[in-house]
Scaffold this motif. Structure first.
Motif, PDB file in Angstrom:
ATOM      1  N   GLY A 209       0.817  -1.214  -0.021  1.00 15.11           N
ATOM      2  CA  GLY A 209      -0.155   0.007  -0.014  1.00 15.11           C
ATOM      3  C   GLY A 209       0.956   1.241   0.035  1.00 15.11           C
ATOM      4  N   ASP A 210       0.563   2.337   0.672  1.00 13.38           N
ATOM      5  CA  ASP A 210       1.169   3.392   0.949  1.00 13.38           C
ATOM      6  C   ASP A 210       2.432   3.234   1.927  1.00 13.38           C
ATOM      7  OD1 ASP A 210       0.064   3.253   3.275  1.00 13.38           O
ATOM      8  OD2 ASP A 210      -1.088   5.186   3.013  1.00 13.38           O
ATOM      9  N   GLY A 211       2.680   2.251   2.405  1.00 19.72           N
ATOM     10  CA  GLY A 211       3.848   1.805   3.248  1.00 19.72           C
ATOM     11  C   GLY A 211       3.691   2.157   4.746  1.00 19.72           C
ATOM     12  N   VAL A 212       2.583   3.191   4.923  1.00 19.34           N
ATOM     13  CA  VAL A 212       2.360   3.455   6.269  1.00 19.34           C
ATOM     14  C   VAL A 212       1.577   2.244   7.022  1.00 19.34           C
ATOM     15  CG1 VAL A 212       1.047   5.223   7.908  1.00 19.34           C
ATOM     16  CG2 VAL A 212       2.260   5.901   5.616  1.00 19.34           C
ATOM     17  N   ASN A 213       0.642   1.632   6.670  1.00 18.20           N
ATOM     18  CA  ASN A 213       0.297   0.661   7.285  1.00 18.20           C
ATOM     19  C   ASN A 213       0.672  -0.760   6.961  1.00 18.20           C
ATOM     20  OD1 ASN A 213      -1.420   2.402   8.768  1.00 18.20           O
ATOM     21  ND2 ASN A 213      -2.612   2.684   6.902  1.00 18.20           N
ATOM     22  N   ALA A 214       1.554  -0.786   6.116  1.00 24.05           N
ATOM     23  CA  ALA A 214       2.261  -2.060   5.589  1.00 24.05           C
ATOM     24  C   ALA A 214       2.482  -3.054   6.990  1.00 24.05           C
ATOM     25  CB  ALA A 214       3.180  -2.056   4.887  1.00 24.05           C
ATOM     26  N   THR A 215       2.232  -4.306   6.819  1.00 23.42           N
ATOM     27  CA  THR A 215       2.499  -5.157   7.707  1.00 23.42           C
ATOM     28  C   THR A 215       3.925  -5.753   7.622  1.00 23.42           C
ATOM     29  OG1 THR A 215       1.833  -6.970   6.282  1.00 23.42           O
ATOM     30  CG2 THR A 215      -0.115  -6.262   7.843  1.00 23.42           C
ATOM     31  N   ALA A 216       4.479  -6.395   8.755  1.00 23.42           N
ATOM     32  CA  ALA A 216       5.866  -6.851   8.848  1.00 23.42           C
ATOM     33  C   ALA A 216       5.840  -7.783   7.731  1.00 23.42           C
ATOM     34  CB  ALA A 216       6.098  -7.445  10.036  1.00 23.42           C
ATOM     35  N   LEU A 217       4.919  -8.456   7.426  1.00 24.62           N
ATOM     36  CA  LEU A 217       5.059  -9.725   6.687  1.00 24.62           C
ATOM     37  C   LEU A 217       4.959  -9.137   4.986  1.00 24.62           C
ATOM     38  CD1 LEU A 217       4.701 -12.894   5.892  1.00 24.62           C
ATOM     39  CD2 LEU A 217       2.121 -12.651   5.959  1.00 24.62           C
ATOM     40  N   SER A 218       4.297  -8.221   4.942  1.00 22.58           N
ATOM     41  CA  SER A 218       4.273  -7.400   3.573  1.00 22.58           C
ATOM     42  C   SER A 218       5.866  -7.002   3.323  1.00 22.58           C
ATOM     43  CB  SER A 218       3.368  -6.639   3.179  1.00 22.58           C
ATOM     44  OG  SER A 218       3.534  -5.532   4.035  1.00 22.58           O
ATOM     45  N   HIS A 219       6.345  -6.366   4.099  1.00 22.09           N
ATOM     46  CA  HIS A 219       7.874  -5.968   4.069  1.00 22.09           C
ATOM     47  C   HIS A 219       8.994  -7.038   4.050  1.00 22.09           C
ATOM     48  CE1 HIS A 219       7.159  -1.798   4.849  1.00 22.09           C
ATOM     49  NE2 HIS A 219       6.842  -1.836   6.158  1.00 22.09           N
ATOM     50  N   ILE A 220       8.518  -8.180   4.623  1.00 21.15           N
ATOM     51  CA  ILE A 220       9.585  -9.332   4.574  1.00 21.15           C
ATOM     52  C   ILE A 220       9.417  -9.957   3.106  1.00 21.15           C
ATOM     53  CG2 ILE A 220      10.053 -11.542   5.397  1.00 21.15           C
ATOM     54  CD1 ILE A 220       8.955 -10.381   8.380  1.00 21.15           C
ATOM     55  N   GLN A 221       8.256 -10.245   2.843  1.00 22.15           N
ATOM     56  CA  GLN A 221       7.925 -10.879   1.484  1.00 22.15           C
ATOM     57  C   GLN A 221       8.360 -10.113   0.380  1.00 22.15           C
ATOM     58  OE1 GLN A 221       7.498 -13.867   2.131  1.00 22.15           O
ATOM     59  NE2 GLN A 221       5.506 -14.525   1.839  1.00 22.15           N
ATOM     60  N   TYR A 222       8.576  -8.639   0.301  1.00 21.44           N
ATOM     61  CA  TYR A 222       8.793  -7.835  -0.682  1.00 21.44           C
ATOM     62  C   TYR A 222      10.446  -7.812  -0.736  1.00 21.44           C
ATOM     63  CZ  TYR A 222       9.048  -3.868  -4.010  1.00 21.44           C
ATOM     64  OH  TYR A 222       8.971  -3.231  -5.146  1.00 21.44           O
ATOM     65  N   ILE A 223      10.938  -7.996   0.442  1.00 26.84           N
ATOM     66  CA  ILE A 223      12.450  -7.825   0.590  1.00 26.84           C
ATOM     67  C   ILE A 223      12.926  -9.179   0.047  1.00 26.84           C
ATOM     68  CG2 ILE A 223      14.370  -8.203   2.274  1.00 26.84           C
ATOM     69  CD1 ILE A 223      12.752  -6.153   3.873  1.00 26.84           C
ATOM     70  N   ARG A 224      12.438 -10.233   0.263  1.00 27.64           N
ATOM     71  CA  ARG A 224      12.895 -11.714  -0.232  1.00 27.64           C
ATOM     72  C   ARG A 224      12.491 -11.832  -1.890  1.00 27.64           C
ATOM     73  NH1 ARG A 224      10.125 -15.401   4.621  1.00 27.64           N
ATOM     74  NH2 ARG A 224      11.872 -15.169   5.920  1.00 27.64           N
TER      75      ARG A 224
END
Length: 416
Positions: free
Chosen positions: A335-350
């Motif tokens: 989304g806009d990154g503000v309400n992003a979940t930890a899971l979405s950050h982790i999956q995107y990094i991977r």
């Protein structure tokens, strides 16, 4: 469950629309079908309201909107009724259009356990097609007999409620054409018919457990919903076992048909969409799987599980496509990154590390960690990735150190 999914309210609205002039009823039907897009009974009622006042164009529009998503016999029979009506005064051309419509219909719902009357109607239609010129009559008669025979031979190997009646009709038909030929043809098809009849008897047990009037509502965890979910799972497992031992193309068509029917009722169940797409992918039909995921995300735009599964499949297709559908899915989860979940950050990094390399993943992590919503899980995941995949203990150590300053009061982080 949201109020707009109230089954009682929907039934009241449908009943109200039934007694209104079509112009007043249209907004009610549209409202109903926006909520229940796979409710074949409401589509049928809507279509019939237009047919009753001969709104042919509106009727065609409606059929184009609903037929392929509502593989239900009463709705499709309504379609054939309409096609026959609009073509009845068009002579040979009209008959040809009607024949094509029957073929179209049977290609979609001909495998339905309730399709017997449709096969019968089609065969009766073929038998009644008039011949044009006397000189051509012998050839035309022969073609007609061949068409009728082909239709019968498809119908008698389809497990339907009317399979026994169709078999009797077929025997009578062959005997009326040629007793000499009938014996050979009947004995050739007898085992295939026997198999269809045996499968029908088994299939009926599964079909009888399903509530075919149920409206597709988001699961609320009720016992009745659970029973229906289990009934569909059993039916799908039965079809996947290919009980009739038909060729794999036909078997897969039947399985896809059963999934499509299931989704008319379990439209809001992400696991059914996921199973359907995964089944396609495992069968080698990745494009079909992609289409199912795309439909699933229209139906359930908030399902993270479906988004991750879809992104994974897109990524697995090999070369990263120009439009990068997988990346777009991951970005939509952030989304806009503000309400992003930890899971979405982790999956995107991977994902970035897999597709664009270590540096892209590092850059994103440096941005993500600035987010006030970035939890310690992101630090742990990135550090472990650096340590296990990049074989870079120094980076891993640094990340853990930086994280320690920020998450000193998080027991979970300290334990990691």
């Amino acid at each position: 469950m949201a109020d707009n999914y109230s089954v009682e309210a929907a039934e009241l609205l449908a009943n109200e629309a039934l007694h209104l002039p079509i112009l007043e009823a249209v907004p009610i039907y549209e409202q109903l079908l926006a909520t229940f897009p796979t409710a074949a009974k409401y589509w049928k009622q809507y279509v019939e309201a237009h047919m009753a006042v001969n709104n042919d164009d509106a009727t065609k529009q409606l059929f184009s909107r609903c037929l392929l998503n509502c593989l239900q016999i009463p709705l499709w029979r309504c379609y054939i009724r309409f096609i026959r009506k609009v073509n009845e005064k068009k002579g040979v051309e009209g008959l040809e259009e009607t024949r094509k419509a029957f073929d179209f219909m049977l290609s979609y719902v001909g495998a339905d356990i309730a399709s017997g009357p449709v096969w019968m109607e089609y065969i009766t239609f073929l038998k009644s097609m008039p011949m044009r010129v006397q000189a051509q009559s012998t050839q035309e008669e022969s073609q007609r007999m061949t068409a009728v025979r082909k239709a019968y031979q498809k119908a008698i190997v389809t497990p339907t409620h009317h399979v026994e009646q169709l078999w009797k009709d077929y025997e009578n038909f062959e005997n009326s054409v040629s007793r000499a030929l009938a014996k050979g043809l009947v004995s050739e098809y007898q085992p295939k018919y026997n198999s269809a009849r045996a499968v029908y008897r088994e299939q009926k047990k599964y079909v009888d457990e399903i509530d075919w009037n149920m409206l597709a509502v988001p699961p609320s965890g009720s016992y009745k919903e659970e029973l229906q979910w289990m009934a569909w799972k059993r039916f799908l497992a039965f079809e996947k076992g290919n009980p009739q031992r038909i060729d794999s193309t036909s078997a897969n068509k039947r399985i896809a048909f059963t999934y499509e029917q299931c989704l008319m009722y379990l439209y809001h169940y992400p696991d059914i969409w996921y199973d359907y797409a995964t089944w396609h992918a495992k069968s080698g039909a990745v494009d079909s799987a992609i289409k199912v995921f795309q439909r699933a995300l229209k139906a359930l735009p908030d399902s993270e599980m479906l988004k991750y599964a879809y992104a994974e499949l897109e990524e697995s297709r090999g070369a990263i496509q120009v439009e990068q559908p997988a990346k777009k899915v991951y970005e939509s989860l952030l989304g806009d990154g503000v309400n992003a979940t930890a899971l979405s950050h982790i999956q995107y990094i991977r994902f970035l590390r897999r597709t664009e390399g270590v540096e892209a993943a590092r850059k994103y992590f440096l941005d993500a960690r600035k987010s006030p919503n970035c939890t310690y899980h992101v630090f742990v995941a990135y550090a472990m990735m650096a340590f296990c995949l990049d074989k870079d203990p120094k980076v891993a150590h640094n990340v853990f150190e930086v994280g320690l300053k920020r998450f000193m009061h998080e027991p979970g982080y300290i334990l990691e």
